[in-house]
Scaffold this motif. Structure first.
Motif, PDB file in Angstrom:
ATOM      1  N   MET A 265       0.839  -1.189   0.000  1.00 27.65           N
ATOM      2  CA  MET A 265       0.000   0.000   0.000  1.00 27.65           C
ATOM      3  C   MET A 265       0.880   1.248   0.000  1.00 27.65           C
ATOM      4  SD  MET A 265      -3.284   0.675   0.010  1.00 27.65           S
ATOM      5  CE  MET A 265      -4.060  -0.735   0.824  1.00 27.65           C
TER       6      MET A 265
ATOM      7  N   GLU B 231       0.544   5.427   0.191  1.00 31.96           N
ATOM      8  CA  GLU B 231      -0.430   6.444   0.564  1.00 31.96           C
ATOM      9  C   GLU B 231       0.113   7.841   0.290  1.00 31.96           C
ATOM     10  OE1 GLU B 231      -1.552   5.870   4.598  1.00 31.96           O
ATOM     11  OE2 GLU B 231      -2.302   3.837   4.283  1.00 31.96           O
TER      12      GLU B 231
ATOM     13  N   PRO C 231      -5.240  11.607   0.896  1.00 31.93           N
ATOM     14  CA  PRO C 231      -6.372  10.682   1.049  1.00 31.93           C
ATOM     15  C   PRO C 231      -6.315   9.499   0.078  1.00 31.93           C
ATOM     16  CG  PRO C 231      -7.055  12.540  -0.264  1.00 31.93           C
ATOM     17  CD  PRO C 231      -5.612  12.818   0.135  1.00 31.93           C
ATOM     18  N   PHE C 232      -5.297   9.436  -0.758  1.00 27.67           N
ATOM     19  CA  PHE C 232      -5.231   8.403  -1.786  1.00 27.67           C
ATOM     20  C   PHE C 232      -4.447   7.186  -1.322  1.00 27.67           C
ATOM     21  CE2 PHE C 232      -6.173  12.243  -4.143  1.00 27.67           C
ATOM     22  CZ  PHE C 232      -7.176  11.802  -4.988  1.00 27.67           C
ATOM     23  N   ARG C 233      -4.915   6.011  -1.739  1.00 25.06           N
ATOM     24  CA  ARG C 233      -4.291   4.736  -1.380  1.00 25.06           C
ATOM     25  C   ARG C 233      -4.108   3.910  -2.642  1.00 25.06           C
ATOM     26  NH1 ARG C 233      -4.584   7.722   2.168  1.00 25.06           N
ATOM     27  NH2 ARG C 233      -5.371   7.468   4.301  1.00 25.06           N
TER      28      ARG C 233
ATOM     29  N   ASP D 235      -3.103   0.373  -3.912  1.00 19.86           N
ATOM     30  CA  ASP D 235      -2.884  -1.027  -3.542  1.00 19.86           C
ATOM     31  C   ASP D 235      -2.145  -1.683  -4.705  1.00 19.86           C
ATOM     32  OD1 ASP D 235      -3.027  -3.766  -3.041  1.00 19.86           O
ATOM     33  OD2 ASP D 235      -4.947  -3.599  -2.014  1.00 19.86           O
TER      34      ASP D 235
ATOM     35  N   LEU E   5      -6.471   2.062  -7.202  1.00 22.73           N
ATOM     36  CA  LEU E   5      -6.298   3.324  -6.495  1.00 22.73           C
ATOM     37  C   LEU E   5      -7.636   3.771  -5.940  1.00 22.73           C
ATOM     38  CD1 LEU E   5      -4.341   5.777  -5.902  1.00 22.73           C
ATOM     39  CD2 LEU E   5      -5.316   6.824  -7.964  1.00 22.73           C
TER      40      LEU E   5
ATOM     41  N   ARG F  78      -9.730   6.558  -2.926  1.00 22.61           N
ATOM     42  CA  ARG F  78      -9.637   7.789  -2.159  1.00 22.61           C
ATOM     43  C   ARG F  78     -10.461   7.645  -0.896  1.00 22.61           C
ATOM     44  NH1 ARG F  78     -10.968  13.170  -5.248  1.00 22.61           N
ATOM     45  NH2 ARG F  78     -13.017  12.188  -5.367  1.00 22.61           N
ATOM     46  N   GLU F  79      -9.880   7.985   0.210  1.00 22.61           N
ATOM     47  CA  GLU F  79     -10.530   7.860   1.514  1.00 22.61           C
ATOM     48  C   GLU F  79     -11.774   8.737   1.568  1.00 22.61           C
ATOM     49  OE1 GLU F  79      -8.464   9.587   4.916  1.00 22.61           O
ATOM     50  OE2 GLU F  79      -8.625   7.639   5.899  1.00 22.61           O
TER      51      GLU F  79
ATOM     52  N   ASP G 161      -5.688  18.895   0.567  1.00 22.87           N
ATOM     53  CA  ASP G 161      -4.881  17.797   1.103  1.00 22.87           C
ATOM     54  C   ASP G 161      -3.457  17.814   0.585  1.00 22.87           C
ATOM     55  OD1 ASP G 161      -6.960  16.393   2.611  1.00 22.87           O
ATOM     56  OD2 ASP G 161      -7.848  16.015   0.638  1.00 22.87           O
TER      57      ASP G 161
END
Length: 241
Positions: free
Chosen positions: A131, A133, A136-138, A140, A146, A148-149, A232
């Motif tokens: 992962m 980060e 707010p983006f993750r 995997d 991809l 976004r939280e 962000d």
């Protein structure tokens, strides 16, 4: 990085530069000598070096300005060599984005240890991770997706190559990354635009997913830089200097 890391030594004292070159070659590195910012740029275009050893005292040129330029326009690691003992000077070098510094006079073994440490850190940045980060983006990298939280929309699906390229850009956010580094194949044929095609596909998918905060901009003649915009946004070290 290959079997032998490539290093550019920027030193206008010919005797000092030649001594560094001999010791680094003996330690197994590929070494190019440079005595100015202009010759450094030419050497980097030819070698896409892994690391630059930058002496701060280069006649009329300011080594700190050169370090800032390297950080802003390339993804190369930078170790500053300085004869300045004041703490403020060392802090200024690190704030300019250098990975490390070493004060003259120094032992060759200490220099080699610092080079190994910086190259290890850079290798870890490039190593696959489950992962990645940014804000707010993750990303995997296992599932090549991809998200976004705080957003319920489905994650953006990427190809394996796209996930690898985006992962590098996310890790190096706010820093320029060369096409060679993104291609993972070493120096490219000038006519090879495959990386541009992959990046174009990533940018299109980001727009279609509404992930407009992630902006991938071109660096003419070099590569790309990813920025996180909006509330962000994450500042780079250079932004804080």
């Amino acid at each position: 990085m290959g079997d032998k890391a490539s290093i550019i030594v920027v030193e206008d004292d010919h005797r000092m530069g030649s001594a560094l070159q001999r010791n680094l070659i003996k330690a197994g590195y590929q070494v190019t000598l440079s005595d100015s910012s202009q010759s450094l740029r030419l050497a980097y275009r030819k070698t896409a070096a892994d690391l630059v050893l930058l002496d701060l005292n280069l006649g009329n040129e300011d080594g700190i300005d050169i370090a800032r330029e390297l950080v802003a326009t390339t993804s190369v690691a930078v170790i500053i060599i300085t004869g300045r003992m004041e703490l403020e000077d060392r802090i200024e070098g690190l704030d300019a984005g250098a990975d490390d510094y070493i004060v003259k006079p120094f032992a060759t073994d200490e220099l080699l240890a610092r080079i190994r440490a910086v190259l290890r850190r850079r290798a870890l940045e490039r190593a696959p991770a489950g992962m990645i980060e940014l804000g707010p983006f993750r990303l995997d990298t296992t599932n090549q997706s991809l998200s976004r939280e705080g957003v319920s929309t489905p994650a953006l699906t990427l190809t394996g190559t796209e996930a690898r390229i985006l992962g590098i850009l996310l890790r190096q956010h706010n820093r320029a990354v060369s096409r060679e580094r993104l291609s993972n194949r070493g120096p490219q044929d000038p006519g090879d635009r495959s990386i541009d095609v992959h990046v174009g596909n990533i940018r299109r998918k980001l727009r279609e997913a509404g992930f407009d905060e992630l902006v991938i901009g071109p660096i003419r003649g070099f590569g790309y830089r990813l920025r996180l915009e909006g509330k962000d946004a994450v500042p780079s070290q250079a932004d804080l200097s």
